[in-house]
Design an enzyme around this catalytic site. Structure first.
Site, mmCIF file in Angstrom:
data_model
loop_
_atom_site.group_PDB
_atom_site.id
_atom_site.type_symbol
_atom_site.label_atom_id
_atom_site.label_comp_id
_atom_site.label_asym_id
_atom_site.label_seq_id
_atom_site.Cartn_x
_atom_site.Cartn_y
_atom_site.Cartn_z
ATOM 1 N N GLY A 226 13.807 2.636 4.725
ATOM 2 C CA GLY A 226 14.696 1.778 5.494
ATOM 3 C C GLY A 226 15.390 0.754 4.629
ATOM 4 N N LYS B 232 12.767 -6.188 7.545
ATOM 5 C CA LYS B 232 12.735 -4.819 7.024
ATOM 6 C C LYS B 232 12.884 -3.852 8.189
ATOM 7 C CE LYS B 232 10.067 -3.435 3.505
ATOM 8 N NZ LYS B 232 8.984 -2.846 2.704
ATOM 9 N N ASP C 146 -2.022 -0.836 -6.356
ATOM 10 C CA ASP C 146 -0.650 -0.450 -6.680
ATOM 11 C C ASP C 146 0.199 -1.649 -7.103
ATOM 12 O OD1 ASP C 146 1.151 1.584 -7.052
ATOM 13 O OD2 ASP C 146 2.034 1.323 -5.065
HETATM 14 P P1 AMP Z 1 11.397 -2.131 -0.051
HETATM 15 O O1 AMP Z 1 11.835 -1.264 1.055
HETATM 16 O O2 AMP Z 1 10.221 -2.996 0.317
HETATM 17 O O3 AMP Z 1 11.186 -1.395 -1.340
HETATM 18 O O4 AMP Z 1 12.563 -3.171 -0.325
HETATM 19 C C1 AMP Z 1 13.800 -2.803 -0.885
HETATM 20 C C2 AMP Z 1 14.352 -3.977 -1.676
HETATM 21 O O5 AMP Z 1 14.676 -5.070 -0.804
HETATM 22 C C3 AMP Z 1 13.375 -4.580 -2.680
HETATM 23 O O6 AMP Z 1 13.427 -3.923 -3.878
HETATM 24 C C4 AMP Z 1 13.825 -6.022 -2.790
HETATM 25 O O7 AMP Z 1 14.867 -6.145 -3.728
HETATM 26 C C5 AMP Z 1 14.373 -6.319 -1.416
HETATM 27 N N1 AMP Z 1 13.356 -7.005 -0.588
HETATM 28 C C6 AMP Z 1 12.343 -6.421 0.089
HETATM 29 N N2 AMP Z 1 11.614 -7.339 0.752
HETATM 30 C C7 AMP Z 1 12.162 -8.541 0.475
HETATM 31 C C8 AMP Z 1 11.849 -9.893 0.847
HETATM 32 N N3 AMP Z 1 10.820 -10.170 1.637
HETATM 33 N N4 AMP Z 1 12.640 -10.889 0.364
HETATM 34 C C9 AMP Z 1 13.672 -10.587 -0.458
HETATM 35 N N5 AMP Z 1 14.020 -9.343 -0.848
HETATM 36 C C10 AMP Z 1 13.277 -8.323 -0.394
#
Ligand code: AMP
Length: 276
Positions: free
Chosen positions: A26, A43, A137
């Site tokens: 997502g 998210k 991890d």
């Molecule tokens: P993920 O789906 O968790 O891998 O998130 C994708 C990208 O969104 C990450 O690599 C971060 O750059 C950004 N991201 C995810 N969660 C956060 C958060 N809580 N605050 C800021 N950036 C985020």
């Protein structure tokens, strides 16, 4: 964010801002809870993807773990809700993004910065181990930085997602402990190994067992083929900490308590967890 008020959130409670990033399942957006004006990261996970990879039970378990963890160096999960097509996670907003990007930008960190991050990670892991949670991890892509530069462990133990993410990103398995490479049983000491790997990577800009092929990385991990380049110049104490974490026999690795008491940490780390 008043997470104590157990309420049913919906998308109408939030103003959605710019996209922050994209994961396998997502997207993540900066968002603001309309009533309190509290800024969070939202998210958005597609249910279709959860079905496809059959991971909804795993997601639920990991969300339950993350929501129960309240530590300054662990990204808060405040709550979640869903609609017909999506699951939404209400996360703490990490204003300064991925630590990995910061490392790429700078090449490597100073000893002060590296020691501060290692201390933050050690404290967060000690808290987790106390609660019988092993992360397994930890790696730079799973570490985010808040507005003050404070490290936050994110993606809590959602190893299926992160493993595949890592493979598609650069095909390395550099963070695995020898017992995992050799398919032996493992315990919380795998996290201590990873702290050694990260400490090295923070100081030199690349993990210690990097190699051309996966087989070669495995071989180097199995043999603990560790060497310290001449540049950048690293203190004796930093090398001592790394050498005492990257120990093949998991029972002989430095404990988290001993990491916190190690002279390199004592001399270099900012105990408030911020370094700029
Ligand atoms: P993920 O789906 O968790 O891998 O998130 C994708 C990208 O969104 C990450 O690599 C971060 O750059 C950004 N991201 C995810 N969660 C956060 C958060 N809580 N605050 C800021 N950036 C985020």
């Amino acid at each position: 964010m008043d997470e104590n008020a157990k309420r049913d959130w919906s998308i109408n409670d939030f103003e959605i801002g710019k996209p922050l990033g994209r994961g396998k399942f997502g997207r993540v957006y900066v968002a603001r809870e309309i009533k309190s004006k509290y800024v969070i990261a939202l998210k958005v996970i597609f249910k279709e993807q959860l079905e496809k990879y059959k991971i909804h039970h795993q997601l639920r378990r990991e969300m339950e773990i993350q929501i129960s963890l309240k530590h300054p160096n662990i990204l808060r999960l405040y709550g979640w809700f869903d609609d017909a097509e999506h699951v939404f996670l209400i996360l703490e907003y990490a204003h300064n993004g991925e630590l990995y990007k910061e490392l790429c930008k700078r090449g490597h960190f100073s000893e002060r910065q590296a020691a501060t991050y290692i201390l933050c990670l050690t404290k967060a892991l000690a808290y987790c181990h106390e609660k019988h949670v092993i992360h397994r991890d930890i790696k730079p892509e799973n570490l985010l930085l808040d507005h003050e530069g404070r490290l936050k462990i994110a993606d809590f133990g959602w190893s299926v997602q992160s493993k595949s993410k890592r493979q598609t990103m650069c095909g390395t398995l550099d963070y695995l402990a020898p017992e995992m490479v050799e398919n032996k049983s493992h315990d919380h000491a795998v996290d201590n190994w990873t702290l050694g790997i990260l400490c090295y990577e923070f100081l030199y800009g690349a993990p210690p067992f990097e190699a051309e092929s996966q087989e070669d990385t495995f071989k180097r991990i199995r043999n603990v083929d560790l060497n310290f380049p001449h540049a950048p110049l690293i203190s004796k104490n930093a090398k001592n900490l790394i050498t005492r974490l990257l120990v093949k026999d998991s029972s002989k690795r430095l404990s988290l308590q001993k990491i916190m008491e190690h002279p390199w940490i004592k001399e270099n780390a900012n105990h408030m967890g911020v370094c700029q």
